[in-house]
Design an enzyme around this catalytic site. Structure first.
Site, short mmCIF file in Angstrom:
data_model
loop_
_atom_site.label_atom_id
_atom_site.label_comp_id
_atom_site.label_asym_id
_atom_site.label_seq_id
_atom_site.Cartn_x
_atom_site.Cartn_y
_atom_site.Cartn_z
N CYS A 118 8.31 10.87 2.45
CA CYS A 118 9.27 11.23 1.91
C CYS A 118 10.50 12.67 1.43
O CYS A 118 11.50 12.25 1.31
CB CYS A 118 9.48 10.47 0.28
SG CYS A 118 8.08 9.01 0.75
N HIS A 260 15.71 11.09 -3.67
CA HIS A 260 14.78 9.54 -2.85
C HIS A 260 14.49 8.56 -3.57
O HIS A 260 14.89 8.75 -5.27
CB HIS A 260 13.16 10.59 -3.32
CG HIS A 260 12.09 10.09 -2.55
ND1 HIS A 260 12.36 8.42 -1.36
CD2 HIS A 260 11.37 9.37 -2.52
CE1 HIS A 260 11.26 8.24 -0.68
NE2 HIS A 260 10.35 8.12 -1.76
N ASN A 290 12.66 1.30 -1.09
CA ASN A 290 11.37 2.97 -0.73
C ASN A 290 11.73 2.53 1.10
O ASN A 290 11.12 2.58 2.03
CB ASN A 290 10.46 3.10 -0.90
CG ASN A 290 9.88 4.46 -0.66
OD1 ASN A 290 10.23 4.97 0.11
ND2 ASN A 290 9.28 5.36 -1.56
O1 UT7 Z 1 7.88 7.42 -2.13
C1 UT7 Z 1 6.58 8.51 -3.06
C2 UT7 Z 1 7.11 7.72 -4.28
N1 UT7 Z 1 6.70 6.73 -4.32
C3 UT7 Z 1 6.09 6.64 -6.27
O2 UT7 Z 1 5.84 7.94 -6.04
C4 UT7 Z 1 6.32 5.48 -6.95
C5 UT7 Z 1 5.87 5.38 -7.83
N2 UT7 Z 1 5.74 4.68 -8.68
C6 UT7 Z 1 5.77 3.36 -8.74
O3 UT7 Z 1 7.30 3.29 -8.43
C7 UT7 Z 1 5.22 2.23 -10.42
O4 UT7 Z 1 4.08 2.45 -10.08
C8 UT7 Z 1 5.00 0.79 -8.92
C9 UT7 Z 1 6.15 -0.15 -9.19
C10 UT7 Z 1 4.43 0.74 -8.17
C11 UT7 Z 1 4.02 -0.72 -10.30
O5 UT7 Z 1 5.15 0.01 -11.35
P1 UT7 Z 1 3.94 -0.46 -12.50
O6 UT7 Z 1 4.78 -0.15 -13.69
O7 UT7 Z 1 3.26 1.21 -12.59
O8 UT7 Z 1 3.21 -1.57 -12.74
P2 UT7 Z 1 1.95 -1.51 -12.74
O9 UT7 Z 1 0.79 -0.55 -11.38
O10 UT7 Z 1 0.51 -1.04 -13.84
O11 UT7 Z 1 1.53 -2.69 -12.74
C12 UT7 Z 1 1.50 -3.39 -14.07
C13 UT7 Z 1 1.29 -5.00 -13.63
C14 UT7 Z 1 -0.57 -5.13 -13.74
O12 UT7 Z 1 -0.69 -6.28 -14.14
P3 UT7 Z 1 -1.54 -6.39 -15.43
O13 UT7 Z 1 -3.24 -5.81 -14.76
O14 UT7 Z 1 -0.79 -5.40 -16.21
O15 UT7 Z 1 -2.06 -7.81 -15.78
C15 UT7 Z 1 0.05 -5.35 -11.62
O16 UT7 Z 1 -1.19 -5.75 -11.13
O17 UT7 Z 1 2.09 -5.53 -12.95
C16 UT7 Z 1 1.26 -6.45 -11.65
N3 UT7 Z 1 1.90 -6.33 -10.75
C17 UT7 Z 1 2.56 -6.99 -9.97
N4 UT7 Z 1 3.01 -8.75 -10.76
C18 UT7 Z 1 4.25 -9.11 -9.65
C19 UT7 Z 1 1.47 -5.37 -9.59
N5 UT7 Z 1 2.35 -5.69 -8.42
C20 UT7 Z 1 3.27 -6.58 -8.91
C21 UT7 Z 1 4.26 -7.67 -8.13
N6 UT7 Z 1 4.37 -8.32 -9.14
N7 UT7 Z 1 4.31 -6.87 -6.55
#
Ligand code: UT7
Length: 333
Positions: A118, A260, A290
């Protein structure tokens, strides 16, 4: 040695025709529009046609035609092509050379692909501007072009909802006498110890793709989102502060930040850490998701095209990505 100033001469972009909304994704993985929008700020993304005409060098070709028009240059005025992408058309030859042929460039200009995820466009922008400053080259075409839809696992809701395809380009060159345009300062960095936070270990020389990988879907990109989030916000803010202070400027002097586009919450947190109003952050993640190396040049181009970024404005590019690579540049447009 003479030191030249650097000017952005023209920009361009290409967004694939096909729009995939969050609601469309509800049919593919267990997710919903509300979760995606609230956690990422994304409403929809563009996806390239697999039939042809929208591969990374095709998108770059269209975007470059617009940038050439804006800059008043001919293809043969380009002395260097830097093509940032983690999704090149083919492994060999590099995408920059394929684009050189598509553009009809016959001057044998140098062609290089940049694999800095990125941060690739900002890496390219800084490398090209260093060469322009020293007089080694006059004009460079810097590209971020990605077809991430080929590399994400469409069965993995943790990643497939985040990414999109697209391309943005900038032609930069030697500023004419009397122009106020310049590159004030820049920083390029990487911390390889975080490589495992976002990787694609299968498909290279170490582990060629086998039928088992294809069956299990282990050849796609994989990301540890939470780890990336933390390092991203810290690094983006640190690099922003670095380039502003290196330029001898203050935060209030900066008219626009082009960050970004990985997650609206990353952009908001970074703005807070920098101390910048959200109104000054260029945001279009809602429409494209992204697009890796393409996010910064697309957002930059859109803000120029709609009149937000004007000549004389001070603009900060701020990128972060897999590797973990990062780059920031402060320019007067
Ligand atoms: O370009 C390179 C740079 N990119 C980045 O730096 C990306 C950085 N990270 C992020 O943007 C975020 O961490 C994400 C958007 C990827 C994830 O967001 P989060 O707030 O960290 O969510 P999480 O992974 O902690 O997931 C929270 C919950 C989980 O359920 P439980 O374990 O709390 O029951 C996931 O299973 O949300 C669930 N979940 C979803 N639910 C519905 C994860 N993905 C999804 C989804 N739809 N697509």
């Amino acid at each position: 040695m003479k030191n030249y100033e650097v000017k952005v001469l023209g920009t361009g972009m290409y967004a694939p025709k096909k729009i995939v909304t969050n609601v469309d994704l509800e049919q593919i993985v267990e997710t919903n529009d509300q979760w995606i929008f609230e956690r990422t700020g994304i409403r929809e993304r563009r996806i390239c046609s697999t039939e042809g005409g929208e591969f990374p060098t095709d998108m770059a070709y269209h975007a470059t035609l617009d940038a050439l028009k804006a800059s008043g240059l001919n293809p043969n005025d380009i002395d260097l092509i830097l093509f940032a992408s983690v999704t090149p058309d083919v492994k060999l030859p590099n995408s920059a050379t394929i684009l050189q042929v598509k553009l009809g460039i016959t001057n044998n200009c140098a062609c290089l692909d940049i694999a800095a995820a990125c941060s690739g466009f900002v890496y390219g922008f800084n490398m090209a501007s260093a060469m322009i400053k020293t007089g080694m080259i006059k004009n460079a075409l810097v590209i971020g072009s990605e077809m991430l839809s080929r590399e994400v696992n469409w069965k993995d809701r943790n990643t497939c909802i985040l990414f999109g395809d697209g391309c943005g380009v900038a032609i930069i060159g030697r500023a004419e006498e009397g122009s106020s345009s310049k590159v004030y300062s820049s920083v390029l960095s990487a911390d390889g110890t975080g490589g495992e936070f976002f990787d694609q270990p299968v498909g290279g020389a170490v582990t060629p793709i086998t039928a088992t990988h294809l069956n299990e879907g282990t050849h796609y990109m994989q990301m540890k989102g939470k780890e990336m989030f933390k390092v991203a916000t810290r690094t983006l803010a640190e690099n922003a502060h670095k380039v502003i202070s290196e330029a001898g400027l203050e935060l209030k002097d900066v008219n626009w930040v082009v960050p970004h586009q990985a997650n609206i919450r990353i952009i908001e947190t970074t703005a807070k850490l920098i101390g910048m109003d959200m109104e000054k952050m260029i945001v279009n993640i809602d429409r494209y998701g992204n697009t890796s190396a393409a996010t910064v040049p697309i957002a930059f181009h859109e803000a120029i095209a709609d009149g937000r970024i004007k000549r004389g404005d001070i603009v900060l590019f701020d990128a972060f990505g897999a590797g973990l690579t990062a780059g920031a540049t402060l320019i007067k447009y």
